[in-house]
Structures are given as C-alpha cells and as structure tokens.
Design a protein around this motif. Structure first.
Motif, PDB file in Angstrom:
ATOM      1  N   VAL A 164       0.760  -1.252   0.114  1.00  0.00           N
ATOM      2  CA  VAL A 164       0.066  -0.090   0.074  1.00  0.00           C
ATOM      3  C   VAL A 164       0.805   1.244   0.023  1.00  0.00           C
ATOM      4  CG1 VAL A 164      -1.893   1.192   1.134  1.00  0.00           C
ATOM      5  CG2 VAL A 164      -1.998  -1.297   1.108  1.00  0.00           C
ATOM      6  N   GLU A 165       0.633   1.960  -1.042  1.00  0.00           N
ATOM      7  CA  GLU A 165       1.654   3.104  -1.106  1.00  0.00           C
ATOM      8  C   GLU A 165       0.941   4.310  -0.517  1.00  0.00           C
ATOM      9  OE1 GLU A 165       2.112   4.017  -5.252  1.00  0.00           O
ATOM     10  OE2 GLU A 165       3.131   2.485  -5.597  1.00  0.00           O
ATOM     11  N   ASN A 166       1.771   5.322   0.131  1.00  0.00           N
ATOM     12  CA  ASN A 166       1.359   6.498   0.914  1.00  0.00           C
ATOM     13  C   ASN A 166       0.729   7.403  -0.117  1.00  0.00           C
ATOM     14  OD1 ASN A 166       2.289   5.875   3.496  1.00  0.00           O
ATOM     15  ND2 ASN A 166       4.242   6.426   3.025  1.00  0.00           N
ATOM     16  N   PRO A 167      -0.717   7.750   0.335  1.00  0.00           N
ATOM     17  CA  PRO A 167      -1.283   8.712  -0.778  1.00  0.00           C
ATOM     18  C   PRO A 167      -0.776  10.075  -0.799  1.00  0.00           C
ATOM     19  CG  PRO A 167      -2.407   8.485   1.569  1.00  0.00           C
ATOM     20  CD  PRO A 167      -1.448   7.600   1.530  1.00  0.00           C
ATOM     21  N   LYS A 168      -0.941  10.644  -1.722  1.00  0.00           N
ATOM     22  CA  LYS A 168      -0.519  12.037  -2.090  1.00  0.00           C
ATOM     23  C   LYS A 168      -1.069  12.915  -1.079  1.00  0.00           C
ATOM     24  CE  LYS A 168       0.544  11.717  -6.848  1.00  0.00           C
ATOM     25  NZ  LYS A 168       0.291  12.236  -8.156  1.00  0.00           N
ATOM     26  N   PRO A 169      -0.747  14.046  -0.314  1.00  0.00           N
ATOM     27  CA  PRO A 169      -1.175  15.038   0.634  1.00  0.00           C
ATOM     28  C   PRO A 169      -2.640  15.454   0.068  1.00  0.00           C
ATOM     29  CG  PRO A 169       1.200  15.342   0.369  1.00  0.00           C
ATOM     30  CD  PRO A 169       0.915  14.344  -0.615  1.00  0.00           C
ATOM     31  N   TYR A 170      -3.335  15.609   0.975  1.00  0.00           N
ATOM     32  CA  TYR A 170      -4.750  16.135   0.422  1.00  0.00           C
ATOM     33  C   TYR A 170      -4.775  17.452   0.128  1.00  0.00           C
ATOM     34  CZ  TYR A 170      -9.609  17.609   0.607  1.00  0.00           C
ATOM     35  OH  TYR A 170     -10.838  18.205   0.320  1.00  0.00           O
ATOM     36  N   ARG A 171      -5.221  17.870  -1.004  1.00  0.00           N
ATOM     37  CA  ARG A 171      -5.361  19.596  -1.299  1.00  0.00           C
ATOM     38  C   ARG A 171      -6.675  20.079  -0.955  1.00  0.00           C
ATOM     39  NH1 ARG A 171      -0.713  21.351  -3.172  1.00  0.00           N
ATOM     40  NH2 ARG A 171       0.889  19.630  -3.999  1.00  0.00           N
ATOM     41  N   ILE A 172      -6.641  21.140  -0.466  1.00  0.00           N
ATOM     42  CA  ILE A 172      -7.887  21.813   0.162  1.00  0.00           C
ATOM     43  C   ILE A 172      -8.891  22.051  -1.015  1.00  0.00           C
ATOM     44  CG2 ILE A 172      -8.762  23.842   1.470  1.00  0.00           C
ATOM     45  CD1 ILE A 172      -7.226  21.863   3.085  1.00  0.00           C
ATOM     46  N   GLN A 173     -10.078  21.987  -0.656  1.00  0.00           N
ATOM     47  CA  GLN A 173     -11.076  22.053  -1.806  1.00  0.00           C
ATOM     48  C   GLN A 173     -12.179  22.925  -1.154  1.00  0.00           C
ATOM     49  OE1 GLN A 173     -11.206  20.797  -4.699  1.00  0.00           O
ATOM     50  NE2 GLN A 173      -9.590  19.185  -4.430  1.00  0.00           N
ATOM     51  N   ILE A 174     -12.978  23.597  -2.008  1.00  0.00           N
ATOM     52  CA  ILE A 174     -13.876  24.432  -1.553  1.00  0.00           C
ATOM     53  C   ILE A 174     -15.192  23.741  -0.444  1.00  0.00           C
ATOM     54  CG2 ILE A 174     -16.504  25.764  -2.175  1.00  0.00           C
ATOM     55  CD1 ILE A 174     -14.763  26.138  -4.790  1.00  0.00           C
ATOM     56  N   ASN A 175     -15.501  24.424   0.696  1.00  0.00           N
ATOM     57  CA  ASN A 175     -16.314  24.100   1.440  1.00  0.00           C
ATOM     58  C   ASN A 175     -15.590  23.124   2.670  1.00  0.00           C
ATOM     59  OD1 ASN A 175     -18.825  25.157   0.463  1.00  0.00           O
ATOM     60  ND2 ASN A 175     -19.169  23.496  -0.877  1.00  0.00           N
ATOM     61  N   ASP A 176     -14.398  22.869   2.473  1.00  0.00           N
ATOM     62  CA  ASP A 176     -13.685  22.303   3.626  1.00  0.00           C
ATOM     63  C   ASP A 176     -13.713  23.233   4.761  1.00  0.00           C
ATOM     64  OD1 ASP A 176     -13.218  20.049   2.157  1.00  0.00           O
ATOM     65  OD2 ASP A 176     -11.057  20.796   1.615  1.00  0.00           O
ATOM     66  N   ILE A 177     -13.335  22.606   6.031  1.00  0.00           N
ATOM     67  CA  ILE A 177     -13.496  23.513   6.988  1.00  0.00           C
ATOM     68  C   ILE A 177     -12.289  23.123   7.744  1.00  0.00           C
ATOM     69  CG2 ILE A 177     -14.509  24.056   9.484  1.00  0.00           C
ATOM     70  CD1 ILE A 177     -17.134  22.928   8.409  1.00  0.00           C
ATOM     71  N   LEU A 178     -11.373  24.294   7.953  1.00  0.00           N
ATOM     72  CA  LEU A 178      -9.925  24.055   8.570  1.00  0.00           C
ATOM     73  C   LEU A 178      -9.890  24.478  10.206  1.00  0.00           C
ATOM     74  CD1 LEU A 178      -7.797  25.883   5.718  1.00  0.00           C
ATOM     75  CD2 LEU A 178      -8.715  23.500   6.183  1.00  0.00           C
ATOM     76  N   ASN A 179      -9.222  23.780  10.830  1.00  0.00           N
ATOM     77  CA  ASN A 179      -8.765  24.195  12.337  1.00  0.00           C
ATOM     78  C   ASN A 179      -7.463  24.793  12.386  1.00  0.00           C
ATOM     79  OD1 ASN A 179      -7.525  23.498  15.015  1.00  0.00           O
ATOM     80  ND2 ASN A 179      -9.720  22.973  15.344  1.00  0.00           N
ATOM     81  N   ILE A 180      -7.420  26.070  12.702  1.00  0.00           N
ATOM     82  CA  ILE A 180      -6.219  26.834  12.718  1.00  0.00           C
ATOM     83  C   ILE A 180      -5.851  27.044  14.047  1.00  0.00           C
ATOM     84  CG2 ILE A 180      -4.952  28.754  11.959  1.00  0.00           C
ATOM     85  CD1 ILE A 180      -6.800  28.665   9.519  1.00  0.00           C
ATOM     86  N   ARG A 181      -4.583  26.796  14.531  1.00  0.00           N
ATOM     87  CA  ARG A 181      -4.221  27.116  15.889  1.00  0.00           C
ATOM     88  C   ARG A 181      -2.835  27.938  15.947  1.00  0.00           C
ATOM     89  NH1 ARG A 181      -8.813  26.347  16.616  1.00  0.00           N
ATOM     90  NH2 ARG A 181      -9.772  25.240  18.416  1.00  0.00           N
ATOM     91  N   ILE A 182      -2.609  29.185  16.313  1.00  0.00           N
ATOM     92  CA  ILE A 182      -1.303  29.742  16.375  1.00  0.00           C
ATOM     93  C   ILE A 182      -0.796  29.798  17.705  1.00  0.00           C
ATOM     94  CG2 ILE A 182      -0.411  32.192  16.083  1.00  0.00           C
ATOM     95  CD1 ILE A 182      -2.660  32.520  13.549  1.00  0.00           C
ATOM     96  N   LYS A 183       0.323  29.440  18.167  1.00  0.00           N
ATOM     97  CA  LYS A 183       1.037  29.765  19.356  1.00  0.00           C
ATOM     98  C   LYS A 183       2.191  30.617  19.103  1.00  0.00           C
ATOM     99  CE  LYS A 183      -0.787  25.147  21.114  1.00  0.00           C
ATOM    100  NZ  LYS A 183      -0.277  23.872  21.605  1.00  0.00           N
ATOM    101  N   VAL A 184       2.496  31.515  20.121  1.00  0.00           N
ATOM    102  CA  VAL A 184       3.592  32.390  20.136  1.00  0.00           C
ATOM    103  C   VAL A 184       4.181  32.235  21.750  1.00  0.00           C
ATOM    104  CG1 VAL A 184       2.920  33.827  18.124  1.00  0.00           C
ATOM    105  CG2 VAL A 184       2.282  34.397  20.564  1.00  0.00           C
TER     106      VAL A 184
END
Length: 264
Positions: free
Chosen positions: A42-62
């Motif tokens: 089983v080969e590793n799949p290519k990284p998923y590329r973001i599509q319309i209507n996807d929901i992203l969880n973004i966290r920023i730390k400093v």
C-alpha cells in the motif's frame, strides 16, 4: 405428473442460482496470478489538497499567548453542540472562491494547498505583519475531521465524520455498519467533489489490489454508494439454508394446487 416434476426441478434450480456466491461476500481476495498476498504494497497517498467547503482548524501559538487570542477560537457557544457543530462554528470554512478569512490577516486563498502549505503561508504573513522571529510562532492547520456520506445497500446511510487525517474505504464502511451480503462489493461507487464538478469512480472491494487504488483513501465530502445485488430484487434468500425454506413453501403450494386440481 412428469410436467409437475419438471416444474419443481425448475423452481429448485432457480432458487439455487439465486443464492449469493460465497466469493461475492468476501473482502481482500487475491485475484491476481500471484499467490503471495504479502506482495501487495500500500503506497502512501498524496497529501490532500484543500477544496471548496472544507473546514480548517487553525491554531497559532507564540511566546506570549495573550497576543494571539484573537486568532484562536475561544470555544464559547452551545455546550450541547456536537464536536462537528463546534468545528463548523469555530473553524475556517473555505468559500466558493477558495478563500478563508482570518482575523487581522484578512482573506487568504488556500484552494489546492496542503495543510502544511497553509501553515507556512500563515506563519510568513504573521511574521510580515504582526510579529518578529523572537515570537517563536507555531502554526497548526488541520481538517476538522473527515466527513463523508454513505448511501445504498450499507448498514447505516447518512453523513458522518471521522476525526483522522487519513481514512481508507474500509474504515469508512466499517463506521457505516458494513455492507450486508445483499450489497455489491465488486462495484462500489465513490462520487468525489472537485472545484469544477463531480467525478464517479468504481472500485472492487473483494480484490486485495484495491489497496493500491488511488481511491483507496477517501477524501472530505466523498459520497459512497453501494448498489444492491440482483438477488435482493428477486426477493430470495442469501444462502442455501434460507432458500430451502423458500423451496419448501413453494413445494407445499405446488402440491396443494395439484391435489386440488386432481379433485376437480
């Protein structure tokens, strides 16, 4: 009498033929000429590329976390909401133009990017407009779960979310109650969303080679459709034992009809 016997034989043959073959109910069959199943890689799949209507969880730390509170969801709202509902309200939805809107940073186009790409874009923009290198910026971007929909001859129809970055077709089916014997495992349809429309792919889950298919791993918003086998439409049993009962019922009906006709 010979005609009656011929009718009975035809009925028995028809019911036996209507049984679902055992090989049609099994997953991971080695259908190639190779006998060593360990040859399947089983080969590793290519990284998923973001599509319309996807929901992203973004966290920023400093270093001084108080300086980035505006970027991170504070988690308020309905405490009775499901994880998926909270992700919808707290996450960043990709709009029809492929953009997300981040506080202070404004709109950012992410269509076709990987989550790793987006992490780099956000970090660069923060360094350019908000912080210095000394802030030790750390950005994480993840999909808020992988949602998909199942329809047809499968345990549970509907839309569900699995909180993993990668989900293969068997995991998706297992989370949907599996495919019963009356479902066609040889021709499962995956309807996949793209910015320009939809495409339909067909995969054979009874063949172990499916693990090397480019569609082995599902993507967000995939629709998985399982067609019923013809045996279900015929209304017969799925096994010989079940069909024996059907045969007995028909034989009883035929015998009763013959006796009644002979009395007339």
């Amino acid at each position: 009498m010979k005609n009656h016997f011929l009718v009975v034989i035809i009925l028995i043959n028809a019911l036996l033929v209507s049984c679902i073959p055992h090989k049609d109910t099994l997953y991971f069959q080695n259908k190639s000429n190779a006998t060593d199943s360990t040859q399947t890689i089983v080969e590793n799949p290519k990284p998923y590329r973001i599509q319309i209507n996807d929901i992203l969880n973004i966290r920023i730390k400093v270093t001084d976390q108080d300086n980035v509170q505006i970027f991170n969801p504070i988690g308020e709202g309905n405490l009775n909401a499901t994880a998926g509902e909270r992700a919808y309200f707290d996450g960043f939805t990709v709009d029809l133009h492929g953009n997300i809107r981040i506080p202070e940073l404004g709109y950012m186009n992410v269509l076709g990017f990987t989550t790793e790409d987006i992490e780099g874009l956000i970090k660069d923009k923060l360094l350019e407009e908000q912080f210095k290198e000394q802030a030790n910026i750390f950005v994480t971007v993840k999909l808020t779960g992988l949602n998909f929909t199942t329809m047809g001859e499968i345990g549970n129809n509907g839309t569900r979310i699995i909180y993993k970055e990668r989900v293969n077709i068997f995991e998706a089916i297992a989370n949907s109650g599996d495919i019963p014997d009356t479902g066609n495992k040889k021709d499962v349809m995956i309807i996949r969303q793209y910015p320009h429309g939809q495409k339909i792919y067909h995969i054979d889950l009874t063949d172990v080679a499916v693990m090397n298919s480019p569609y082995y791993y599902i993507q967000p918003n995939d629709l998985i459709y399982v067609k019923p086998l013809k045996q279900k439409a015929w209304g017969t049993g799925t096994t010989v034992i079940q069909n024996i009962g059907a045969i007995a019922t028909i034989l009883s009906l035929v015998t009763t009809s013959i006796l009644l006709l002979n009395r007339i």
